[in-house]
Design an enzyme around this catalytic site. Structure first.
Site, PDB file in Angstrom:
ATOM      1  N   PHE A 113      32.639  53.651  47.220  1.00 55.36           N
ATOM      2  CA  PHE A 113      32.921  52.600  46.245  1.00 55.36           C
ATOM      3  C   PHE A 113      34.386  52.216  46.380  1.00 55.36           C
ATOM      4  O   PHE A 113      35.266  53.067  46.360  1.00 55.36           O
ATOM      5  CB  PHE A 113      32.622  53.062  44.814  1.00 55.36           C
ATOM      6  CG  PHE A 113      32.453  51.907  43.869  1.00 55.36           C
ATOM      7  CD1 PHE A 113      31.225  51.274  43.741  1.00 55.36           C
ATOM      8  CD2 PHE A 113      33.537  51.414  43.150  1.00 55.36           C
ATOM      9  CE1 PHE A 113      31.077  50.171  42.902  1.00 55.36           C
ATOM     10  CE2 PHE A 113      33.394  50.317  42.319  1.00 55.36           C
ATOM     11  CZ  PHE A 113      32.160  49.694  42.191  1.00 55.36           C
ATOM     12  N   ASP A 123      26.360  45.322  49.313  1.00 51.85           N
ATOM     13  CA  ASP A 123      26.053  46.752  49.221  1.00 51.85           C
ATOM     14  C   ASP A 123      24.545  46.916  49.467  1.00 51.85           C
ATOM     15  O   ASP A 123      24.103  46.945  50.614  1.00 51.85           O
ATOM     16  CB  ASP A 123      26.499  47.220  47.835  1.00 51.85           C
ATOM     17  CG  ASP A 123      26.354  48.696  47.600  1.00 51.85           C
ATOM     18  OD1 ASP A 123      26.361  49.451  48.569  1.00 51.85           O
ATOM     19  OD2 ASP A 123      26.244  49.116  46.431  1.00 51.85           O
ATOM     20  N   GLU A 180      31.372  35.877  49.377  1.00 51.74           N
ATOM     21  CA  GLU A 180      31.153  37.100  48.599  1.00 51.74           C
ATOM     22  C   GLU A 180      32.268  38.105  48.886  1.00 51.74           C
ATOM     23  O   GLU A 180      32.872  38.086  49.951  1.00 51.74           O
ATOM     24  CB  GLU A 180      29.815  37.739  49.009  1.00 51.74           C
ATOM     25  CG  GLU A 180      28.711  37.611  47.983  1.00 51.74           C
ATOM     26  CD  GLU A 180      28.929  38.459  46.735  1.00 51.74           C
ATOM     27  OE1 GLU A 180      30.080  38.756  46.361  1.00 51.74           O
ATOM     28  OE2 GLU A 180      27.920  38.821  46.120  1.00 51.74           O
ATOM     29  N   ASP A 181      32.490  39.008  47.928  1.00 55.22           N
ATOM     30  CA  ASP A 181      33.455  40.083  48.160  1.00 55.22           C
ATOM     31  C   ASP A 181      32.838  41.197  48.996  1.00 55.22           C
ATOM     32  O   ASP A 181      33.423  41.658  49.962  1.00 55.22           O
ATOM     33  CB  ASP A 181      33.976  40.631  46.822  1.00 55.22           C
ATOM     34  CG  ASP A 181      32.858  40.986  45.830  1.00 55.22           C
ATOM     35  OD1 ASP A 181      31.669  40.760  46.141  1.00 55.22           O
ATOM     36  OD2 ASP A 181      33.184  41.491  44.742  1.00 55.22           O
ATOM     37  N   ARG A 221      41.214  44.884  39.919  1.00 57.22           N
ATOM     38  CA  ARG A 221      40.987  43.660  40.705  1.00 57.22           C
ATOM     39  C   ARG A 221      42.265  43.083  41.299  1.00 57.22           C
ATOM     40  O   ARG A 221      42.264  42.453  42.344  1.00 57.22           O
ATOM     41  CB  ARG A 221      40.371  42.565  39.822  1.00 57.22           C
ATOM     42  CG  ARG A 221      38.940  42.807  39.416  1.00 57.22           C
ATOM     43  CD  ARG A 221      38.348  41.510  38.843  1.00 57.22           C
ATOM     44  NE  ARG A 221      37.146  41.727  38.077  1.00 57.22           N
ATOM     45  CZ  ARG A 221      35.930  41.866  38.597  1.00 57.22           C
ATOM     46  NH1 ARG A 221      35.760  41.828  39.905  1.00 57.22           N
ATOM     47  NH2 ARG A 221      34.874  42.055  37.822  1.00 57.22           N
TER      48      ARG A 221
HETATM   49  P1  IMP Z   1      24.498  44.610  45.886  1.00 59.51           P
HETATM   50  O1  IMP Z   1      23.566  43.755  45.072  1.00 59.51           O
HETATM   51  O2  IMP Z   1      24.124  46.066  45.797  1.00 59.51           O
HETATM   52  O3  IMP Z   1      24.656  44.135  47.305  1.00 59.51           O
HETATM   53  O4  IMP Z   1      25.897  44.555  45.181  1.00 59.51           O
HETATM   54  C1  IMP Z   1      26.623  43.418  45.181  1.00 59.51           C
HETATM   55  C2  IMP Z   1      27.714  43.409  44.145  1.00 59.51           C
HETATM   56  O5  IMP Z   1      28.001  44.701  43.602  1.00 59.51           O
HETATM   57  C3  IMP Z   1      28.985  42.960  44.804  1.00 59.51           C
HETATM   58  O6  IMP Z   1      29.083  41.570  44.848  1.00 59.51           O
HETATM   59  C4  IMP Z   1      30.026  43.611  43.939  1.00 59.51           C
HETATM   60  O7  IMP Z   1      30.316  42.800  42.830  1.00 59.51           O
HETATM   61  C5  IMP Z   1      29.387  44.911  43.495  1.00 59.51           C
HETATM   62  N1  IMP Z   1      29.793  46.033  44.380  1.00 59.51           N
HETATM   63  C6  IMP Z   1      29.059  46.642  45.335  1.00 59.51           C
HETATM   64  N2  IMP Z   1      29.746  47.618  45.956  1.00 59.51           N
HETATM   65  C7  IMP Z   1      30.961  47.597  45.377  1.00 59.51           C
HETATM   66  C8  IMP Z   1      32.157  48.389  45.580  1.00 59.51           C
HETATM   67  O8  IMP Z   1      32.250  49.287  46.445  1.00 59.51           O
HETATM   68  N3  IMP Z   1      33.202  48.077  44.776  1.00 59.51           N
HETATM   69  C9  IMP Z   1      33.167  47.096  43.816  1.00 59.51           C
HETATM   70  N4  IMP Z   1      32.083  46.352  43.604  1.00 59.51           N
HETATM   71  C10 IMP Z   1      30.990  46.608  44.358  1.00 59.51           C
HETATM   72 MG    MG Z   2      30.290  40.188  44.129  1.00 57.31          MG
END
Ligand code: IMP
Ligand code: MG
Length: 183
Positions: free
Chosen positions: A151, A102, A98-99, A164
């Protein structure tokens, strides 16, 4: 709302150093396990490419695409599978790449789906983690960097499809254009 690039949070050289360390740990753990690495599109594609090129033996690669965000900076909590795996993961050693994590909602959902397919093991590798924003617990086996609840964009990460391709990781600067507008 207007968004623009803020300061660099993690320069590419530092990312590369950390990616090599992660690849070493992963190589030790997965040697002779014939693993499948699953990249979560689109954000993880650059991290995945760098990570895999530092692994000195053959691994299988597959991708999943999920969306949860729309063009906002907050997760909706609703996750949609836009592209499923091509490979069967039953009895295989699987590592999700994963990148960023959050709220954790996206990965929580993904882990549930993948567990139900009966892998021999299922672990998570993420480049970035925002621990203070977590809503559900996610077991992270390999972690690049803990970052503050900002972010971020670059190195695969986007805001509304932009940024990206940038090699460094930046903080996104968000300016409110209207009085009282919310992101
Ligand atoms: P989560 O479900 O809230 O954990 O979010 C996961 C996804 O939201 C990540 O895999 C990213 O694609 C996107 N995301 C969350 N935070 C960021 C950020 O700071 N920058 C860019 N994408 C984000
Ligand atoms: Mg992602």
């Amino acid at each position: 709302m207007k968004a623009s690039l803020g300061e660099i949070l993690i320069p590419n050289a530092e990312i590369q150093r950390r990616v090599k360390e992660l690849a070493e740990a992963i190589s030790r753990d997965y040697y002779e396990k014939d693993p499948i690495f699953i990249g979560v599109l689109k954000g993880a594609f650059i991290f995945m490419a760098d990570l895999l090129r530092s692994i000195p033996f053959s691994v299988y690669i597959d991708f999943m695409a999920v969306s949860s965000y729309g063009d906002s900076t907050e997760t909706s909590g609703i996750v949609k599978i836009d592209k499923d795996l091509d490979m069967d993961i039953r009895n295989r050693h699987v590592l999700i790449v994963e990148d960023i994590i959050d709220s954790g909602l996206t990965l929580h959902y993904l882990l549930r789906i993948l567990y139900s397919r009966g892998p021999a093991s299922l672990e998570v590798c993420t480049l970035l983690n925002k621990p203070t924003r977590r809503k559900v617990n996610i077991p992270i086996k390999y972690l690049g960097f803990d970052i503050p609840p900002e972010f971020v964009v670059g190195y695969g990460l986007d805001f509304a499809g932009k940024y990206r391709n940038l090699p460094d990781i930046y903080i996104l600067k968000i300016e409110e254009t209207q009085v009282g507008s919310v992101i």
